[in-house]
Design a protein around this motif. Structure first.
Motif, short mmCIF file in Angstrom:
data_model
loop_
_atom_site.label_atom_id
_atom_site.label_comp_id
_atom_site.label_asym_id
_atom_site.label_seq_id
_atom_site.Cartn_x
_atom_site.Cartn_y
_atom_site.Cartn_z
N GLU A 1 5.29 5.61 -13.42
CA GLU A 1 4.17 4.69 -13.15
C GLU A 1 4.65 3.43 -12.43
N LYS A 2 5.74 2.85 -12.91
CA LYS A 2 6.28 1.64 -12.28
C LYS A 2 6.73 1.95 -10.86
N ALA A 3 7.36 3.12 -10.66
CA ALA A 3 7.82 3.52 -9.32
C ALA A 3 6.64 3.69 -8.38
N ARG A 4 5.55 4.30 -8.87
CA ARG A 4 4.36 4.51 -8.03
C ARG A 4 3.76 3.18 -7.61
N ASP A 5 3.56 2.27 -8.56
CA ASP A 5 2.98 0.96 -8.25
C ASP A 5 3.86 0.18 -7.28
N THR A 6 5.16 0.20 -7.53
CA THR A 6 6.10 -0.53 -6.69
C THR A 6 6.12 0.04 -5.27
N LEU A 7 6.13 1.37 -5.16
CA LEU A 7 6.14 2.02 -3.85
C LEU A 7 4.85 1.69 -3.09
N TRP A 8 3.70 1.77 -3.77
CA TRP A 8 2.41 1.49 -3.12
C TRP A 8 2.39 0.06 -2.59
N GLU A 9 2.82 -0.90 -3.42
CA GLU A 9 2.82 -2.31 -3.00
C GLU A 9 3.80 -2.54 -1.84
N PHE A 10 4.95 -1.89 -1.91
CA PHE A 10 5.96 -2.03 -0.86
C PHE A 10 5.43 -1.51 0.48
N LEU A 11 4.79 -0.34 0.47
CA LEU A 11 4.25 0.23 1.71
C LEU A 11 3.09 -0.60 2.24
N ALA A 12 2.27 -1.17 1.34
CA ALA A 12 1.16 -2.03 1.77
C ALA A 12 1.71 -3.28 2.45
N GLU A 13 2.76 -3.85 1.89
CA GLU A 13 3.38 -5.04 2.47
C GLU A 13 4.00 -4.71 3.84
#
Length: 185
Positions: A103-115
């Motif tokens: 879950e943490k990896a998914r949220d972090t990846l999503w935010e990173f790609l959005a940025e």
């Protein structure tokens, strides 16, 4: 002769009503730049506040610790993917997902790609690791990253990195750019 021209002209204009205003219709009104800027800002804020990211875990593609990863969206040129695989497209950001739960990896990846998308970044590196699990099953984060990146709307393609950048424990990810440098596909 001129009287004939005038009477002919009057005959042609019989039944024509004069205009009530003296302004021409120039088509569409100019866009209200301030209003458009407000709408754009609201749209970008809305996107960042949505936590439902669309990255599904329903069908995770299990991959082995040493399995190289490779995927390209429809329409992405083979030449671009070849350059990506050879490390010829420099990455402008890097994310390390080591030690995170799914879950943490998914949220972090999503935010990173959005940025990265917000700053029109062309290529990033995502280090997922290749942890061989004690129960003998395939690496969890690597398998999930392989699945998630295929679903993300900004991702054009990805491939395992060169050994000096993490090898099969990381991927180069090519992203869409919307404003700068035209189309990517």
């Amino acid at each position: 002769m001129q009287d004939d021209d005038f009477s002919l002209f009057q005959a042609e204009l019989r039944g024509v009503k004069p205009l009530k205003h003296d302004r021409a219709d120039t088509g569409k009104a100019k866009p209200d730049r301030a209003r458009l800027a407000t709408l754009r800002q609201a749209a970008s804020v809305r996107v960042e506040s949505i936590k439902v990211d669309g990255l599904s875990d329903q069908f995770v593609i299990d991959v082995g610790a040493e399995d190289p990863l490779y995927w390209a969206a429809n329409g992405v040129q083979e030449g671009q993917m070849r350059k990506l695989k050879l490390g010829q497209i420099p990455f402008d950001g890097s994310l390390d997902l080591h030690g995170m739960n799914v879950e943490k990896a998914r949220d972090t990846l999503w935010e990173f790609l959005a940025e990265a998308a917000k700053f029109e970044v062309r290529c990033v590196r995502v280090t997922h690791g290749k942890a061989v699990r004690m129960d003998g099953r395939k690496p969890m984060i690597k398998s999930h990253v392989n699945t998630w990146l295929r679903q993300h709307p900004q991702v054009l393609g990805f491939t395992s990195c060169l050994a000096k950048h993490g090898g099969t424990g990381a991927v180069y990810v090519m992203l869409k750019r919307t404003m700068m440098d035209g189309r990517d596909e």
